[in-house]
Design an enzyme around this catalytic site. Structure first.
Site, PDB file in Angstrom:
ATOM      1  N   LYS A 234      24.053  46.778  46.294  1.00 35.37           N
ATOM      2  CA  LYS A 234      23.970  46.219  44.941  1.00 35.37           C
ATOM      3  C   LYS A 234      24.886  44.997  44.895  1.00 35.37           C
ATOM      4  O   LYS A 234      26.096  45.120  44.719  1.00 35.37           O
ATOM      5  CB  LYS A 234      24.386  47.265  43.915  1.00 35.37           C
ATOM      6  CG  LYS A 234      24.105  46.843  42.463  1.00 35.37           C
ATOM      7  CD  LYS A 234      25.237  46.010  41.901  1.00 35.37           C
ATOM      8  CE  LYS A 234      24.854  45.409  40.570  1.00 35.37           C
ATOM      9  NZ  LYS A 234      25.749  44.297  40.202  1.00 35.37           N
ATOM     10  N   GLU A 309      38.056  48.919  47.387  1.00 29.67           N
ATOM     11  CA  GLU A 309      38.927  47.757  47.593  1.00 29.67           C
ATOM     12  C   GLU A 309      39.024  47.082  46.236  1.00 29.67           C
ATOM     13  O   GLU A 309      38.096  46.422  45.789  1.00 29.67           O
ATOM     14  CB  GLU A 309      38.327  46.832  48.661  1.00 29.67           C
ATOM     15  CG  GLU A 309      39.328  45.802  49.161  1.00 29.67           C
ATOM     16  CD  GLU A 309      39.160  44.467  48.491  1.00 29.67           C
ATOM     17  OE1 GLU A 309      39.955  44.183  47.561  1.00 29.67           O
ATOM     18  OE2 GLU A 309      38.252  43.721  48.864  1.00 29.67           O
ATOM     19  N   CYS A 343      40.738  38.441  46.127  1.00 30.97           N
ATOM     20  CA  CYS A 343      41.491  39.653  45.789  1.00 30.97           C
ATOM     21  C   CYS A 343      42.864  39.682  46.425  1.00 30.97           C
ATOM     22  O   CYS A 343      43.742  40.435  45.986  1.00 30.97           O
ATOM     23  CB  CYS A 343      40.689  40.897  46.191  1.00 30.97           C
ATOM     24  SG  CYS A 343      40.140  40.875  47.891  1.00 30.97           S
ATOM     25  N   GLU A 440      46.045  39.983  37.215  1.00 32.97           N
ATOM     26  CA  GLU A 440      45.451  39.135  38.243  1.00 32.97           C
ATOM     27  C   GLU A 440      44.761  37.949  37.584  1.00 32.97           C
ATOM     28  O   GLU A 440      43.787  38.113  36.856  1.00 32.97           O
ATOM     29  CB  GLU A 440      44.446  39.967  39.044  1.00 32.97           C
ATOM     30  CG  GLU A 440      44.026  39.360  40.348  1.00 32.97           C
ATOM     31  CD  GLU A 440      43.146  40.314  41.145  1.00 32.97           C
ATOM     32  OE1 GLU A 440      43.158  40.224  42.376  1.00 32.97           O
ATOM     33  OE2 GLU A 440      42.450  41.140  40.533  1.00 32.97           O
TER      34      GLU A 440
END
Length: 540
Positions: A234, A309, A343, A440
């Site tokens: 996906k 993750e 990330c 973040e």
């Protein structure tokens, strides 16, 4: 010109996910309600350059707009489509199938059927097919790089780098397929023989983000296929075209029908189907911590194996004894690569007080020289952010920081190019309580924090629920060992800002996730361990 479009999702999530919609994004994703509003551009006619690129991709057979189920390209069953936009221009690139639960369930069934034969192929056979896939990815790297830049926005040079990085996971997996060894265990009794087998876990649901639309797929799918698993991918609805092109090349490589399936579109329904199906035995996800927690909770119902993750809050620690040139170069790479949308992006830059001003000035000078623009333009170092929501998030974090005393010494606002371009930004006098140090940012903003001692740096760096990437700059071997051991992170770069590679394990601790990707350690994520005891071996 921007317009607000309401995207309405149909079927409710299962009980475990009902409290939150799953809009699968990258690590900085925004979790939105079931009927959500997102800013997207009005459709405009594609520019001549973009049209030519799209035409070339189409003629090469790599511009696919349908999902892949059981080896066949499929439209959404209800005929719905979603538009894919170029973030640099706001132009519509293509309309792709907007799939949901029914298509996903069929993809799962296809993968489940294919698993019966694929899991029984020899390691050598799987290795050869993966190698062919790798060769095709490299043979088409120019087209694939153009496609990434077209739908994701990063500079073409970075896109080419992503192709090499992505293909490396397939190459590594093709080699490791022949090295999945078991063990013979010394038996405690003379009439017994004990051994351990490693077998594929089963059908894998792989949910991937938009920031690295090829690498995040190959890092999961390569080892999965090498181990004998089949997959339902996906991809992000923002960047599905790269995933579909990679899937087309997997077909050309001879990987059997049903081994690789791709569905995209209605994220909540697709996520619901993947989690609910007992035929999916593993979920592997790269994205936000909030969504990862929902996936983890939902997977408990069928006790799936899970690899996550998730979001990061990477510290970049610059000590007084660091080589200034090395530190600035490494910080630039760790902070501004992919417009800060990674990330493991350096989210907080901790600089020791003795070098703080000197480092700030050197970083300012380096960032000023960065060219911002369309990823296809010559010399561009930074492209756009992925969408308007990303711009607003960066803006809000900067405004909150400056309201509490931080100083913008460069940038700090939307770029004059408009669209979703944002000025490369450097902020000083940031403290650890500001939101920009806690959340973040996922954008091109470098906040500089001051610290006094090594102990202070470690305390500040570890003062977060995240634990993915981290960076240290020092000329002291002793300090590099001490700090690397003390940092509560899965990845530590010492005097280096780009540390990801297919041959090393990638993953986080604390709320940055579970499991590892890449390297020999990443292979084990797709394997089950079976112990076999043979008794009465002394009898004829």
């Amino acid at each position: 010109m921007m317009t607000t479009v309401a995207l309405k999702f149909g079927r409710r999530m299962n009980t475990a996910l009902r409290s939150s919609n799953l809009l699968y994004r990258s690590s900085s994703s925004f979790l939105l309600s079931a009927n959500f509003l997102i800013q997207i551009p009005l459709t405009r006619k594609m520019s001549t350059d973009a049209h030519n690129i799209a035409s070339q991709l189409n003629s090469s057979g790599l511009l696919r707009t349908q999902g892949l189920i059981g080896g066949k390209w499929q439209d959404a069953y209800d005929g719905k489509t979603i538009k894919v936009y170029n973030p640099s221009t706001g132009e519509s690139i293509a309309d792709v199938a907007c799939m949901g639960g029914r298509e996903t369930n069929d993809a799962i069934s296809s993968a489940f059927d294919a698993f019966k034969s694929w899991s029984k192929t020899t390691a050598a056979e799987r290795s050869k097919l993966l190698r062919k896939w790798y060769d095709l990815l490299m043979a088409h790297k120019e087209e694939l790089a153009q496609l990434i830049t077209l739908e994701q926005g990063k500079p073409l040079k970075e896109s080419l780098g992503e192709i090499n990085y992505s293909a490396g996971f397939i190459e590594f997996a093709s080699e490791e397929a022949k090295r999945i060894y078991g063990d013979i265990i010394p038996a405690p009794q003379s009439d017994r023989r004990l051994f351990v087998l490693k077998q594929p876990v089963g059908v894998v649901g792989a949910i991937t983000p938009w920031n690295f639309p090829l690498a995040m797929i190959t890092r999961k799918v390569g080892p999965a296929l090498a181990c004998g698993c089949t997959v339902v991918i996906k991809p992000s609805e923002l960047t599905p075209l790269t995933a579909l092109a990679a899937a087309e090349l997997s077909i050309q490589a001879g990987i059997p029908a049903g081994v690789v399936n791709v569905v995209m579109g209605n994220a909540p329904d697709i996520g619901d189907a993947l989690i609910a199906s007992p035929q999916i035995r593993k979920i592997t996800f790269t994205g936000s911590t909030a969504v990862g927690k929902k996936l983890m909770a939902g997977s408990a119902e069928t006790v799936k194996k899970v690899s996550l993750e998730l979001g990061g809050n990477a510290p970049c620690i610059v000590f007084d004894d660091a080589d200034l040139d090395v530190a600035v170069k490494g910080t630039l790479a760790a902070k501004f690569r992919n417009s800060g949308q990674t990330c493991v992006c350096a989210n907080r830059i901790l600089v020791q007080e003795g070098i703080y001003d000197k480092f700030a000035n050197a970083l300012l000078e380096a960032v000023q020289s960065m060219k911002v623009g369309d990823g296809f333009s010559e010399g561009v170092a930074q492209g756009p952010l992925i969408n308007e929501a990303a711009v607003k998030k960066v803006d809000s974090l900067i405004h909150e920081a400056t309201s509490k005393g931080a100083k913008v010494i460069l940038g700090g606002k939307r770029h004059s190019l408009g669209s979703t371009f944002y000025e490369p930004t450097v902020i000083t006098d940031v403290d650890n309580d500001m939101l920009i140090s806690r959340q973040e940012a996922f954008g091109p903003v470098a906040p500089l924090l001051r610290f006094k001692t090594e102990e202070d740096a470690i305390r500040i760096a570890n003062d977060t629920n995240a634990g993915l990437g981290s960076y240290v700059f020092t000329n002291s071997i002793q300090r590099s060992w001490r700090v690397a051991e003390a940092l509560e992170y899965g990845l530590v770069g010492v005097n280096e800002g780009v540390i990801s590679t297919e041959v090393a394990p990638f993953g986080g601790v604390k709320q940055s996730g579970l499991g590892r990707e890449g390297s020999k350690y990443g292979m084990d994520e797709y394997l089950e361990i079976k112990y076999v005891c043979l008794g009465n071996m002394n009898k004829d």
